[in-house]
Design a protein around this motif. Sequence first.
Motif, PDB file in Angstrom:
ATOM      1  N   LEU A 238      -2.294 -12.398  -9.744  1.00 19.99           N
ATOM      2  CA  LEU A 238      -3.484 -12.494  -8.896  1.00 19.99           C
ATOM      3  C   LEU A 238      -3.699 -11.236  -8.057  1.00 19.99           C
ATOM      4  O   LEU A 238      -4.831 -10.800  -7.870  1.00 19.99           O
ATOM      5  CB  LEU A 238      -3.386 -13.713  -7.967  1.00 19.99           C
ATOM      6  N   VAL A 239      -2.630 -10.658  -7.543  1.00 19.53           N
ATOM      7  CA  VAL A 239      -2.793  -9.459  -6.707  1.00 19.53           C
ATOM      8  C   VAL A 239      -2.914  -8.190  -7.550  1.00 19.53           C
ATOM      9  O   VAL A 239      -3.166  -7.119  -7.010  1.00 19.53           O
ATOM     10  CB  VAL A 239      -1.663  -9.304  -5.656  1.00 19.53           C
ATOM     11  N   ASN A 240      -2.757  -8.316  -8.854  1.00 19.23           N
ATOM     12  CA  ASN A 240      -2.890  -7.174  -9.761  1.00 19.23           C
ATOM     13  C   ASN A 240      -3.994  -7.392 -10.792  1.00 19.23           C
ATOM     14  O   ASN A 240      -3.928  -6.895 -11.901  1.00 19.23           O
ATOM     15  CB  ASN A 240      -1.557  -6.919 -10.474  1.00 19.23           C
ATOM     16  N   ASP A 241      -5.005  -8.136 -10.420  1.00 21.05           N
ATOM     17  CA  ASP A 241      -6.104  -8.468 -11.323  1.00 21.05           C
ATOM     18  C   ASP A 241      -7.029  -7.258 -11.483  1.00 21.05           C
ATOM     19  O   ASP A 241      -7.668  -6.826 -10.526  1.00 21.05           O
ATOM     20  CB  ASP A 241      -6.866  -9.663 -10.757  1.00 21.05           C
ATOM     21  N   GLN A 242      -7.091  -6.749 -12.700  1.00 24.45           N
ATOM     22  CA  GLN A 242      -7.934  -5.581 -12.985  1.00 24.45           C
ATOM     23  C   GLN A 242      -9.429  -5.893 -12.835  1.00 24.45           C
ATOM     24  O   GLN A 242     -10.239  -4.982 -12.714  1.00 24.45           O
ATOM     25  CB  GLN A 242      -7.671  -5.083 -14.412  1.00 24.45           C
ATOM     26  N   ASP A 243      -9.791  -7.176 -12.831  1.00 28.99           N
ATOM     27  CA  ASP A 243     -11.198  -7.563 -12.729  1.00 28.99           C
ATOM     28  C   ASP A 243     -11.693  -7.725 -11.291  1.00 28.99           C
ATOM     29  O   ASP A 243     -12.871  -8.001 -11.081  1.00 28.99           O
ATOM     30  CB  ASP A 243     -11.451  -8.860 -13.496  1.00 28.99           C
ATOM     31  N   MET A 244     -10.795  -7.584 -10.316  1.00 31.04           N
ATOM     32  CA  MET A 244     -11.236  -7.666  -8.916  1.00 31.04           C
ATOM     33  C   MET A 244     -12.150  -6.474  -8.631  1.00 31.04           C
ATOM     34  O   MET A 244     -11.855  -5.347  -9.054  1.00 31.04           O
ATOM     35  CB  MET A 244     -10.044  -7.631  -7.959  1.00 31.04           C
ATOM     36  N   PRO A 245     -13.246  -6.702  -7.920  1.00 34.71           N
ATOM     37  CA  PRO A 245     -14.157  -5.586  -7.638  1.00 34.71           C
ATOM     38  C   PRO A 245     -13.523  -4.563  -6.701  1.00 34.71           C
ATOM     39  O   PRO A 245     -12.764  -4.906  -5.799  1.00 34.71           O
ATOM     40  CB  PRO A 245     -15.356  -6.267  -6.970  1.00 34.71           C
ATOM     41  N   ALA A 246     -13.831  -3.304  -6.963  1.00 34.62           N
ATOM     42  CA  ALA A 246     -13.375  -2.226  -6.085  1.00 34.62           C
ATOM     43  C   ALA A 246     -14.277  -2.187  -4.855  1.00 34.62           C
ATOM     44  O   ALA A 246     -15.445  -2.575  -4.911  1.00 34.62           O
ATOM     45  CB  ALA A 246     -13.422  -0.890  -6.813  1.00 34.62           C
ATOM     46  N   HIS A 247     -13.732  -1.729  -3.739  1.00 33.34           N
ATOM     47  CA  HIS A 247     -14.523  -1.602  -2.521  1.00 33.34           C
ATOM     48  C   HIS A 247     -15.606  -0.564  -2.753  1.00 33.34           C
ATOM     49  O   HIS A 247     -15.389   0.432  -3.444  1.00 33.34           O
ATOM     50  CB  HIS A 247     -13.605  -1.192  -1.351  1.00 33.34           C
ATOM     51  N   ASN A 248     -16.757  -0.784  -2.184  1.00 32.44           N
ATOM     52  CA  ASN A 248     -17.885   0.101  -2.422  1.00 32.44           C
ATOM     53  C   ASN A 248     -17.935   1.291  -1.471  1.00 32.44           C
ATOM     54  O   ASN A 248     -18.987   1.840  -1.208  1.00 32.44           O
ATOM     55  CB  ASN A 248     -19.202  -0.682  -2.399  1.00 32.44           C
ATOM     56  N   CYS A 249     -16.781   1.714  -0.976  1.00 35.08           N
ATOM     57  CA  CYS A 249     -16.722   2.918  -0.160  1.00 35.08           C
ATOM     58  C   CYS A 249     -16.696   4.131  -1.089  1.00 35.08           C
ATOM     59  O   CYS A 249     -16.654   3.991  -2.299  1.00 35.08           O
ATOM     60  CB  CYS A 249     -15.467   2.906   0.728  1.00 35.08           C
ATOM     61  N   LYS A 250     -16.688   5.307  -0.522  1.00 40.38           N
ATOM     62  CA  LYS A 250     -16.715   6.504  -1.368  1.00 40.38           C
ATOM     63  C   LYS A 250     -15.475   6.626  -2.254  1.00 40.38           C
ATOM     64  O   LYS A 250     -15.515   7.231  -3.307  1.00 40.38           O
ATOM     65  CB  LYS A 250     -16.875   7.757  -0.520  1.00 40.38           C
ATOM     66  N   GLY A 251     -14.359   6.002  -1.845  1.00 40.48           N
ATOM     67  CA  GLY A 251     -13.151   6.065  -2.639  1.00 40.48           C
ATOM     68  C   GLY A 251     -13.026   4.962  -3.662  1.00 40.48           C
ATOM     69  O   GLY A 251     -12.144   4.986  -4.505  1.00 40.48           O
ATOM     70  N   GLU A 252     -13.918   3.964  -3.599  1.00 40.56           N
ATOM     71  CA  GLU A 252     -13.883   2.808  -4.490  1.00 40.56           C
ATOM     72  C   GLU A 252     -12.474   2.241  -4.610  1.00 40.56           C
ATOM     73  O   GLU A 252     -11.904   2.146  -5.689  1.00 40.56           O
ATOM     74  CB  GLU A 252     -14.450   3.168  -5.866  1.00 40.56           C
ATOM     75  N   GLY A 253     -11.912   1.858  -3.470  1.00 41.50           N
ATOM     76  CA  GLY A 253     -10.540   1.373  -3.416  1.00 41.50           C
ATOM     77  C   GLY A 253     -10.320   0.022  -4.067  1.00 41.50           C
ATOM     78  O   GLY A 253     -11.147  -0.871  -3.980  1.00 41.50           O
ATOM     79  N   VAL A 254      -9.186  -0.104  -4.729  1.00 39.37           N
ATOM     80  CA  VAL A 254      -8.749  -1.362  -5.339  1.00 39.37           C
ATOM     81  C   VAL A 254      -8.044  -2.170  -4.259  1.00 39.37           C
ATOM     82  O   VAL A 254      -7.221  -1.643  -3.511  1.00 39.37           O
ATOM     83  CB  VAL A 254      -7.791  -1.076  -6.515  1.00 39.37           C
ATOM     84  N   ALA A 255      -8.372  -3.441  -4.160  1.00 39.12           N
ATOM     85  CA  ALA A 255      -7.820  -4.301  -3.114  1.00 39.12           C
ATOM     86  C   ALA A 255      -6.297  -4.270  -3.105  1.00 39.12           C
ATOM     87  O   ALA A 255      -5.660  -4.371  -4.142  1.00 39.12           O
ATOM     88  CB  ALA A 255      -8.299  -5.729  -3.306  1.00 39.12           C
ATOM     89  N   ARG A 256      -5.748  -4.154  -1.926  1.00 45.99           N
ATOM     90  CA  ARG A 256      -4.306  -4.229  -1.735  1.00 45.99           C
ATOM     91  C   ARG A 256      -4.064  -5.447  -0.852  1.00 45.99           C
ATOM     92  O   ARG A 256      -4.461  -5.456   0.315  1.00 45.99           O
ATOM     93  CB  ARG A 256      -3.824  -2.959  -1.062  1.00 45.99           C
ATOM     94  N   PHE A 257      -3.466  -6.494  -1.403  1.00 44.46           N
ATOM     95  CA  PHE A 257      -3.275  -7.749  -0.691  1.00 44.46           C
ATOM     96  C   PHE A 257      -1.999  -7.713   0.132  1.00 44.46           C
ATOM     97  O   PHE A 257      -1.022  -7.078  -0.252  1.00 44.46           O
ATOM     98  CB  PHE A 257      -3.266  -8.919  -1.683  1.00 44.46           C
ATOM     99  N   PHE A 258      -2.032  -8.412   1.270  1.00 43.25           N
ATOM    100  CA  PHE A 258      -0.879  -8.438   2.167  1.00 43.25           C
ATOM    101  C   PHE A 258      -0.802  -9.776   2.872  1.00 43.25           C
ATOM    102  O   PHE A 258      -1.784 -10.512   2.931  1.00 43.25           O
ATOM    103  CB  PHE A 258      -0.960  -7.299   3.201  1.00 43.25           C
ATOM    104  N   SER A 259       0.362 -10.071   3.378  1.00 46.14           N
ATOM    105  CA  SER A 259       0.587 -11.283   4.155  1.00 46.14           C
ATOM    106  C   SER A 259       1.149 -10.877   5.512  1.00 46.14           C
ATOM    107  O   SER A 259       2.091 -10.091   5.587  1.00 46.14           O
ATOM    108  CB  SER A 259       1.576 -12.192   3.427  1.00 46.14           C
ATOM    109  N   ARG A 260       0.539 -11.410   6.567  1.00 46.08           N
ATOM    110  CA  ARG A 260       0.989 -11.109   7.923  1.00 46.08           C
ATOM    111  C   ARG A 260       0.826 -12.359   8.767  1.00 46.08           C
ATOM    112  O   ARG A 260      -0.248 -12.950   8.802  1.00 46.08           O
ATOM    113  CB  ARG A 260       0.174  -9.948   8.500  1.00 46.08           C
ATOM    114  N   GLY A 261       1.895 -12.771   9.411  1.00 45.41           N
ATOM    115  CA  GLY A 261       1.837 -13.956  10.255  1.00 45.41           C
ATOM    116  C   GLY A 261       1.484 -15.218   9.502  1.00 45.41           C
ATOM    117  O   GLY A 261       0.829 -16.106  10.048  1.00 45.41           O
ATOM    118  N   GLY A 262       1.882 -15.291   8.236  1.00 39.77           N
ATOM    119  CA  GLY A 262       1.592 -16.475   7.435  1.00 39.77           C
ATOM    120  C   GLY A 262       0.185 -16.527   6.866  1.00 39.77           C
ATOM    121  O   GLY A 262      -0.189 -17.510   6.226  1.00 39.77           O
ATOM    122  N   MET A 263      -0.605 -15.497   7.084  1.00 39.52           N
ATOM    123  CA  MET A 263      -1.974 -15.449   6.576  1.00 39.52           C
ATOM    124  C   MET A 263      -2.115 -14.270   5.612  1.00 39.52           C
ATOM    125  O   MET A 263      -1.446 -13.254   5.761  1.00 39.52           O
ATOM    126  CB  MET A 263      -2.981 -15.283   7.724  1.00 39.52           C
TER     127      MET A 263
END
Length: 105
Positions: A50-75
């Motif tokens: 799920l965190v390595n899904d190639q079909d997740m949309p890239a962010h529409n910033c100038k760098g078109e970043g691929v989502a990096r998922f994280f967990s902090r404080g149980g969220m």
Amino acid sequence: MTVQACQHCATAPERRHQVETGLIMWICPACNNRGDASTVEARAIASWHLVNDQDMPAHNCKGEGVARFFSRGGMWGARCPACDYVDEGYATIEGARAGWARALR
């Protein structure tokens, strides 16, 4: 089931097992990209995918970043590595994925 390489650095993930709690997690040893910890092997692998899904949309910033998922404080949340845009506050990886996709519409 084949476990795919990390989409951020192309490194093969490692399976980590915490014997005391029974938790299993797949994590990238190079960049620490990780799935959710679970007592069920199939869930641990599924969350890695799920965190390595190639079909997740890239962010529409100038760098078109691929989502990096994280967990902090149980969220869970997602961050764009190109511009540091953050969307967080979800109880599950699935929620963080949906939130990321919704934010990029």
